[in-house]
Design an enzyme around this catalytic site. Structure first.
Site, PDB file in Angstrom:
ATOM      1  N   SER A 127       0.843  -1.197   0.000  1.00  0.00           N
ATOM      2  CA  SER A 127       0.000   0.000   0.000  1.00  0.00           C
ATOM      3  C   SER A 127       0.877   1.244   0.000  1.00  0.00           C
ATOM      4  O   SER A 127       1.958   1.260   0.597  1.00  0.00           O
ATOM      5  CB  SER A 127      -0.864  -0.026   1.266  1.00  0.00           C
ATOM      6  OG  SER A 127      -1.470   1.226   1.470  1.00  0.00           O
ATOM      7  N   TYR A 152      -2.417  -1.009  10.730  1.00  0.00           N
ATOM      8  CA  TYR A 152      -2.639  -1.619   9.402  1.00  0.00           C
ATOM      9  C   TYR A 152      -1.454  -1.297   8.487  1.00  0.00           C
ATOM     10  O   TYR A 152      -0.888  -2.175   7.832  1.00  0.00           O
ATOM     11  CB  TYR A 152      -3.954  -1.092   8.799  1.00  0.00           C
ATOM     12  CG  TYR A 152      -4.021  -1.218   7.295  1.00  0.00           C
ATOM     13  CD1 TYR A 152      -4.332  -2.431   6.702  1.00  0.00           C
ATOM     14  CD2 TYR A 152      -3.729  -0.122   6.473  1.00  0.00           C
ATOM     15  CE1 TYR A 152      -4.339  -2.548   5.320  1.00  0.00           C
ATOM     16  CE2 TYR A 152      -3.740  -0.230   5.109  1.00  0.00           C
ATOM     17  CZ  TYR A 152      -4.045  -1.450   4.522  1.00  0.00           C
ATOM     18  OH  TYR A 152      -4.038  -1.561   3.169  1.00  0.00           O
ATOM     19  N   LYS A 156       1.715  -3.725   6.637  1.00  0.00           N
ATOM     20  CA  LYS A 156       2.192  -3.704   5.250  1.00  0.00           C
ATOM     21  C   LYS A 156       3.703  -3.486   5.227  1.00  0.00           C
ATOM     22  O   LYS A 156       4.442  -4.151   4.505  1.00  0.00           O
ATOM     23  CB  LYS A 156       1.480  -2.605   4.444  1.00  0.00           C
ATOM     24  CG  LYS A 156      -0.026  -2.820   4.282  1.00  0.00           C
ATOM     25  CD  LYS A 156      -0.320  -4.017   3.402  1.00  0.00           C
ATOM     26  CE  LYS A 156      -1.798  -4.250   3.186  1.00  0.00           C
ATOM     27  NZ  LYS A 156      -2.091  -5.556   2.563  1.00  0.00           N
TER      28      LYS A 156
HETATM   29  C1  WQD Z   1      -9.704   9.479   0.713  1.00  0.00           C
HETATM   30  C2  WQD Z   1      -9.917  10.982   0.955  1.00  0.00           C
HETATM   31  C3  WQD Z   1     -10.312  11.531   3.264  1.00  0.00           C
HETATM   32  C4  WQD Z   1     -14.151   9.429   3.615  1.00  0.00           C
HETATM   33  C5  WQD Z   1      -7.168   4.489   3.074  1.00  0.00           C
HETATM   34  C6  WQD Z   1      -6.050   3.780   3.799  1.00  0.00           C
HETATM   35  C7  WQD Z   1      -5.114   3.145   2.821  1.00  0.00           C
HETATM   36  C8  WQD Z   1      -5.864   2.210   1.907  1.00  0.00           C
HETATM   37  C9  WQD Z   1      -7.020   2.899   1.254  1.00  0.00           C
HETATM   38  C10 WQD Z   1      -6.816   0.041   2.336  1.00  0.00           C
HETATM   39  C11 WQD Z   1      -9.198  11.503   2.197  1.00  0.00           C
HETATM   40  C12 WQD Z   1     -11.536  11.831   2.435  1.00  0.00           C
HETATM   41  C13 WQD Z   1     -12.959   9.951   3.136  1.00  0.00           C
HETATM   42  C14 WQD Z   1     -15.203  10.318   3.973  1.00  0.00           C
HETATM   43  C15 WQD Z   1     -13.811  12.169   3.301  1.00  0.00           C
HETATM   44  N1  WQD Z   1      -6.258   1.103   2.682  1.00  0.00           N
HETATM   45  N2  WQD Z   1     -12.796  11.289   2.988  1.00  0.00           N
HETATM   46  N3  WQD Z   1     -14.993  11.659   3.787  1.00  0.00           N
HETATM   47  O1  WQD Z   1      -7.404   7.465   3.681  1.00  0.00           O
HETATM   48  O2  WQD Z   1      -6.445   7.830   1.357  1.00  0.00           O
HETATM   49  O3  WQD Z   1      -6.597   5.542   2.299  1.00  0.00           O
HETATM   50  O4  WQD Z   1      -7.822   3.564   2.222  1.00  0.00           O
HETATM   51  O5  WQD Z   1      -7.125  -0.960   2.456  1.00  0.00           O
HETATM   52  O6  WQD Z   1      -4.114   2.485   3.495  1.00  0.00           O
HETATM   53  O7  WQD Z   1      -5.362   4.704   4.620  1.00  0.00           O
HETATM   54  O8  WQD Z   1      -8.649   6.661   1.600  1.00  0.00           O
HETATM   55  O9  WQD Z   1     -10.993   6.691   0.809  1.00  0.00           O
HETATM   56  O10 WQD Z   1     -10.550   6.761   3.303  1.00  0.00           O
HETATM   57  O11 WQD Z   1     -10.003   8.767   1.911  1.00  0.00           O
HETATM   58  O12 WQD Z   1     -13.666  13.389   3.166  1.00  0.00           O
HETATM   59  O13 WQD Z   1     -16.271   9.917   4.438  1.00  0.00           O
HETATM   60  O14 WQD Z   1     -11.322  11.195   1.191  1.00  0.00           O
HETATM   61  O15 WQD Z   1     -10.118  12.488   4.249  1.00  0.00           O
HETATM   62  O16 WQD Z   1      -8.783  12.816   1.905  1.00  0.00           O
HETATM   63  P1  WQD Z   1      -7.240   6.994   2.314  1.00  0.00           P
HETATM   64  P2  WQD Z   1     -10.133   7.146   1.932  1.00  0.00           P
END
Ligand code: WQD
Length: 347
Positions: A127, A152, A156
């Site tokens: 990741s 998590y 990785k």
């Molecule tokens: C993306 C953007 C949030 C939800 C995570 C893990 C990573 C991988 C993928 C997997 C950010 C914003 C999100 C919401 C929002 N793990 N957001 N409102 O955090 O980049 O990655 O998932 O198995 O290891 O850390 O992805 O989709 O959660 O967030 O504003 O309700 O969307 O702040 O900027 P992230 P995400």
């Protein structure tokens, strides 16, 4: 033993199932090992419906070495793609030992049984989270990994370390073992058939599943976590990649690790190289699908970075792979999946 197989641990999950389809369509024979702890058996039939070919399936926990041994004894497995693992960031903060135990044990037992069986090629689902909090964007594979913000992410990182050490040891001993670490950015979208996609348990943590549930009226509005970051519109920027492109990246990585020119250790970013903000994604989704996504600005979420996107040039140069699908296709296919009978449990 009539054939050589690729073993997909966690092969009924979101990324594993899309990869199974691509491998089957490319002519590989596939064995899936999945304990169904975060996946559904119906996905197996859908993989077959899309690809026209049937994977072999074992319902096992791959931390169970004896169960893994039975799989290796029953099939001539030329390579393993290890997807199996717990992946909820928030849960990993509250029950870290469960995450370390499961994610690390499963990798170790697969590696031990690969050794027993003489299987010498492994590809690992890593990741972009391993780039941690201190590297500048775009992330390049030669930057130092670490400074992960949750357990998590550390699992990785630790599994990467195990594979790096194993590949190094093999090289010193002149053994023919090879490992490839694939660092995924933010996979979204779904297969265009609408038959397979991401089905989160309970309230979604990730952006796209949350957006599709808001658009479908299941949740009233999206909370945008912070609009005061140092980004063009103040919301977080990520490198979203269509899961079908990501799956094709595995096919390219498998072809590469099978060839002589690959190294004992190979590391690739799988991203598009392009960042979109939260509000960019909301607007693209509304435009492509013609549905409103009500949102409100909420406080920042702990552990989030302002920016994350890949330098995707190494995979293009070395694997001959690059992402082809844009944000429009990602939004279209995510919505198509959300509205389809498979996601709604009607199939
Ligand atoms: C993306 C953007 C949030 C939800 C995570 C893990 C990573 C991988 C993928 C997997 C950010 C914003 C999100 C919401 C929002 N793990 N957001 N409102 O955090 O980049 O990655 O998932 O198995 O290891 O850390 O992805 O989709 O959660 O967030 O504003 O309700 O969307 O702040 O900027 P992230 P995400």
């Amino acid at each position: 033993m009539d054939d050589r197989y690729v073993l997909l641990t966690g092969g009924l999950g979101f990324i594993g199932s899309h990869t199974a389809v691509e491998l089957l369509e490319a002519g590989y024979s596939v064995v899936i090992a999945d304990d169904l702890s975060n996946s559904d058996i119906s996905v197996l039939g859908r993989i077959e419906a899309i690809s026209g070919r049937k994977p072999v399936f074992y319902q096992i926990d791959v931390s169970d070495r004896r169960a893994v041994r039975r799989v290796f004894r029953a099939h001539d497995i030329s390579a393993v793609i290890h997807f199996a693992g717990f992946k909820a960031v928030g849960e990993s903060v509250s029950v870290p030992v469960k995450y370390y135990r499961n994610n690390i044990d499963s990798m170790l037992s697969v590696l031990e049984e690969m050794d027993q069986a003489g299987c010498k090629r492994v590809i690992f689902s890593s990741s972009a989270t391993v780039y941690g909090e201190s590297n500048p964007v775009p992330y390049r594979e030669d930057m130092p990994a670490g400074a992960c913000s949750n357990p998590y992410g550390w699992t990785k990182f630790m599994i990467e370390r195990i594979l790096i050490d194993k590949a190094h040891a093999a090289e010193l001993k002149g053994e023919d073992f090879k490992a490839t670490l694939l660092r995924y950015f933010n996979p979204i979208g779904a297969h265009p058939s609408g038959l397979i996609g991401e089905k989160p348990n309970g309230i979604p943590n990730n952006l796209m599943p949350y957006i599709t549930q808001v658009a479908a009226g299941i949740r009233p509005k999206l909370s945008v976590f912070g609009n005061d970051y140092d980004t063009p519109d103040g919301t977080g920027v990520r490198d979203y990649i269509h899961v079908v492109d990501l799956a094709k990246g595995h096919l390219a990585a498998l072809g590469h690790i099978e060839r002589d020119e690959s190294e004992s250790l190979n590391i690739f970013n799988l991203g598009t190289g392009r960042g979109y903000s939260v509000l960019d994604v909301v607007k693209a989704f509304e435009k492509v699908n013609g549905v409103p996504v009500p949102y409100e600005i909420a406080p920042r979420r702990a552990g989030d970075l302002a920016w994350s996107y890949a330098d995707a040039s190494l995979a293009e140069k070395t694997l001959g792979w690059k992402a082809e699908l844009g944000i429009e296709e990602m939004c279209r296919d995510s919505w198509n999946w959300q509205n389809g009978p498979a996601c709604r449990g009607e199939l």
